[in-house]
Design an enzyme around this catalytic site. Structure first.
Site, PDB file in Angstrom:
ATOM      1  N   GLY A  10     -22.108  55.862 112.866  1.00 53.53           N
ATOM      2  CA  GLY A  10     -20.961  55.367 113.629  1.00 53.53           C
ATOM      3  C   GLY A  10     -20.872  56.042 114.988  1.00 53.53           C
ATOM      4  N   ASP A 114     -24.102  63.538 108.777  1.00 57.53           N
ATOM      5  CA  ASP A 114     -24.930  64.104 107.699  1.00 57.53           C
ATOM      6  C   ASP A 114     -25.854  63.065 107.066  1.00 57.53           C
ATOM      7  OD1 ASP A 114     -22.736  62.868 106.466  1.00 57.53           O
ATOM      8  OD2 ASP A 114     -22.803  64.218 104.745  1.00 57.53           O
ATOM      9  N   SER A 116     -27.210  60.360 108.556  1.00 57.32           N
ATOM     10  CA  SER A 116     -28.323  60.112 109.489  1.00 57.32           C
ATOM     11  C   SER A 116     -29.283  61.291 109.499  1.00 57.32           C
ATOM     12  CB  SER A 116     -27.793  59.919 110.911  1.00 57.32           C
ATOM     13  OG  SER A 116     -26.930  58.822 110.961  1.00 57.32           O
ATOM     14  N   THR A 137     -19.763  63.335 114.804  1.00 53.71           N
ATOM     15  CA  THR A 137     -18.958  62.495 113.918  1.00 53.71           C
ATOM     16  C   THR A 137     -17.486  62.816 114.136  1.00 53.71           C
ATOM     17  OG1 THR A 137     -18.223  62.061 111.646  1.00 53.71           O
ATOM     18  CG2 THR A 137     -19.361  64.117 111.968  1.00 53.71           C
ATOM     19  N   ASP A 139     -15.441  62.578 111.963  1.00 52.60           N
ATOM     20  CA  ASP A 139     -14.964  63.144 110.694  1.00 52.60           C
ATOM     21  C   ASP A 139     -15.076  64.672 110.665  1.00 52.60           C
ATOM     22  OD1 ASP A 139     -14.894  60.436 110.149  1.00 52.60           O
ATOM     23  OD2 ASP A 139     -16.656  60.461 108.842  1.00 52.60           O
ATOM     24  N   ARG A 174      13.701  55.889 110.903  1.00 54.03           N
ATOM     25  CA  ARG A 174      12.619  55.430 110.031  1.00 54.03           C
ATOM     26  C   ARG A 174      11.656  56.554 109.636  1.00 54.03           C
ATOM     27  NH1 ARG A 174      11.033  49.949 113.453  1.00 54.03           N
ATOM     28  NH2 ARG A 174      12.358  48.546 112.260  1.00 54.03           N
ATOM     29  N   HIS A 281     -10.481  52.106 114.731  1.00 58.60           N
ATOM     30  CA  HIS A 281     -11.596  52.471 115.611  1.00 58.60           C
ATOM     31  C   HIS A 281     -11.176  52.962 116.991  1.00 58.60           C
ATOM     32  CE1 HIS A 281     -13.529  50.272 112.371  1.00 58.60           C
ATOM     33  NE2 HIS A 281     -14.632  50.905 112.703  1.00 58.60           N
ATOM     34  N   VAL A 282      -9.880  52.903 117.316  1.00 60.80           N
ATOM     35  CA  VAL A 282      -9.490  53.505 118.607  1.00 60.80           C
ATOM     36  C   VAL A 282      -9.780  55.000 118.609  1.00 60.80           C
ATOM     37  CG1 VAL A 282      -7.716  51.799 119.191  1.00 60.80           C
ATOM     38  CG2 VAL A 282      -7.049  53.870 117.988  1.00 60.80           C
ATOM     39  N   GLN A 283      -9.911  55.590 117.406  1.00 58.51           N
ATOM     40  CA  GLN A 283     -10.256  57.020 117.328  1.00 58.51           C
ATOM     41  C   GLN A 283     -11.692  57.282 117.762  1.00 58.51           C
ATOM     42  OE1 GLN A 283      -8.313  58.504 113.283  1.00 58.51           O
ATOM     43  NE2 GLN A 283      -8.659  56.301 113.319  1.00 58.51           N
TER      44      GLN A 283
HETATM   45  O1  F6P Z   1     -17.820  58.203 109.841  1.00 63.60           O
HETATM   46  C1  F6P Z   1     -17.078  57.753 110.932  1.00 63.60           C
HETATM   47  C2  F6P Z   1     -16.122  56.666 110.537  1.00 63.60           C
HETATM   48  O2  F6P Z   1     -15.361  56.305 111.671  1.00 63.60           O
HETATM   49  C3  F6P Z   1     -15.199  57.016 109.360  1.00 63.60           C
HETATM   50  O3  F6P Z   1     -14.147  57.867 109.711  1.00 63.60           O
HETATM   51  C4  F6P Z   1     -14.795  55.642 108.903  1.00 63.60           C
HETATM   52  O4  F6P Z   1     -14.449  55.620 107.538  1.00 63.60           O
HETATM   53  C5  F6P Z   1     -16.046  54.822 109.136  1.00 63.60           C
HETATM   54  O5  F6P Z   1     -16.815  55.507 110.108  1.00 63.60           O
HETATM   55  C6  F6P Z   1     -15.799  53.420 109.621  1.00 63.60           C
HETATM   56  O6  F6P Z   1     -17.010  52.760 109.668  1.00 63.60           O
HETATM   57  P1  F6P Z   1     -17.204  51.298 110.295  1.00 63.60           P
HETATM   58  O7  F6P Z   1     -17.400  51.506 111.778  1.00 63.60           O
HETATM   59  O8  F6P Z   1     -18.434  50.783 109.627  1.00 63.60           O
HETATM   60  O9  F6P Z   1     -15.973  50.519 110.017  1.00 63.60           O
END
Ligand code: F6P
Length: 368
Positions: A10, A114, A116, A137, A139, A174, A281-283
């Site tokens: 990713g 890890d 890859s 990553t 993560d 909230r 995915h904005v992260q």
């Molecule tokens: O490993 C990075 C990561 O963004 C994880 O946090 C998430 O679970 C996964 O990839 C999302 O993968 P994809 O881009 O295939 O949706």
């Protein structure tokens, strides 16, 4: 010398900063040629291998700031178990090895997580590839390194989300739940939860109790605050032990959606209006944080220096304010989980956040 570089798994912020650092060190420091391989090992598998000359990127200072990866990447392309169009899987590892040799490479820099890293290590052992790894990553779950490229940018995005959720939570009376990525590790949720002042931080490494979480939220209300912030890692389980996923691509599950389940439960139990934001995915996208640029630059320079010293099967790492290198076999040991007895957990608890408790069933993955 002719060096190949690829990005695998990713994407995340900071990959282009790594590529720029590698190009600058190799071209300006050693006068070598740098070849960028497209789409990770998938590019090496093609005939001819899909690669581009990167030497002229030495002047492209925009790369330092650019999200994504100019080389492209895939996170489902294990060459030992490669997905075919008809739904079957085939072993294409030899084509990848052939691609490396066809390109006339003297060494390969693999930027990955890890999974890859484990694949590249196996290919290198089989095919005489001179490999150096660079951890990336969001993560942050690679063993042996305190930081992987992309992590701090992802945390910054999650903290910004909490900063934006707090005023709207306070305005509307909230509970706001923020669901973040991280797969089986809770580093993003924990760091962002502390930095963003979350009242509860739920991570896969800790078991939570819905009654205790409900009471924690009600106590916040009793103390006179009209809102609460809860951050949850995507891989936490429901109270019946089931993970909430968006399916399975044949190689791994895709997490996502636990925040909505929790909102229903917590809203019903507390009687407090609850809303959910799934950050997704904005992260991963966008401009890398300054810290990610620093880590990416240090990793890129050190990786090229390792090749100059003919030190292969090594991974660069960040340890105690320095860039170091470690044996690849010590990195490919499965995800590095949150240390439930560590500083981040005790800090979060010390601030009064609810985290639950370490599981009674001992987990096998590393925490170092
Ligand atoms: O490993 C990075 C990561 O963004 C994880 O946090 C998430 O679970 C996964 O990839 C999302 O993968 P994809 O881009 O295939 O949706």
């Amino acid at each position: 010398m002719r060096i190949g570089i690829l990005t695998s798994g990713g994407d995340c912020a900071g990959l282009n900063a790594v590529i720029l650092a590698v190009v600058r060190r190799a071209v300006l420091g050693y006068g070598w040629d740098i070849v960028g391989i497209r789409q990770g090992t998938h590019g090496l598998m093609q005939d001819p291998p899909q690669a581009i000359d990167l030497n002229d990127q030495v002047n492209n200072d925009g790369m330092l700031r650019l999200g994504g990866t100019i080389l492209g990447t895939i996170n489902k392309g294990d060459p030992f178990h490669y997905p075919m169009p008809d739904g079957t899987f085939a072993d294409h590892s030899q084509e990848v090895i052939d691609g490396y040799h066809k390109l006339g490479l003297d060494a390969l820099i693999g930027i990955g997580g890890d999974g890859s890293m484990a694949i590249l290590h196996r290919l290198a052992q089989m095919g005489g590839i001179n490999l150096v790894g660079i951890p990336k990553t969001i993560d942050n779950d690679l063993a042996q390194t305190e930081y992987s490229v992309g992590f701090t940018t992802a945390v910054n995005v999650a903290v910004e989300a909490l900063d934006r959720l707090q005023p709207t939570a306070a305005s509307h009376d909230r509970i706001m739940i923020l669901e973040v990525m991280g797969r089986d590790a809770g580093h993003i949720a924990l760091f962002a939860g502390v930095a963003g002042g979350a009242d509860a931080i739920l991570i896969p490494e800790m078991d939570y109790d819905l009654d205790a979480l409900t009471e924690h939220c009600l106590n916040i209300r009793k103390r006179g605050r009209n809102h609460a912030l809860v951050i949850v890692a995507e891989a936490i389980k429901r109270d019946d032990g089931a993970a909430v996923t968006q399916g399975d691509d044949g190689q791994k599950v895709r997490y996502g959606g636990i925040g909505h389940w929790l909102a229903d439960e917590l809203g019903a139990r507390t009687g407090w209006e609850t809303r959910v934001t799934v950050l997704g995915h904005v992260q991963r996208g966008g401009t890398p944080s300054p810290r990610d640029r620093v880590i990416a630059s240090a990793f890129g320079v050190h990786a090229v220096d390792l090749i100059a010293q003919q030190k292969f099967d090594r991974v660069v790492a960040w340890s105690k304010r320095k860039v170091v290198d470690v044996a690849m076999e010590d990195v490919i040991v499965g995800p590095r989980l949150v240390d439930t007895a560590g500083t981040m957990v005790s800090t979060a608890k010390g601030l009064g956040a609810y985290l639950g408790h370490p599981p009674t069933v001992v987990r096998t993955a590393k925490t170092v």
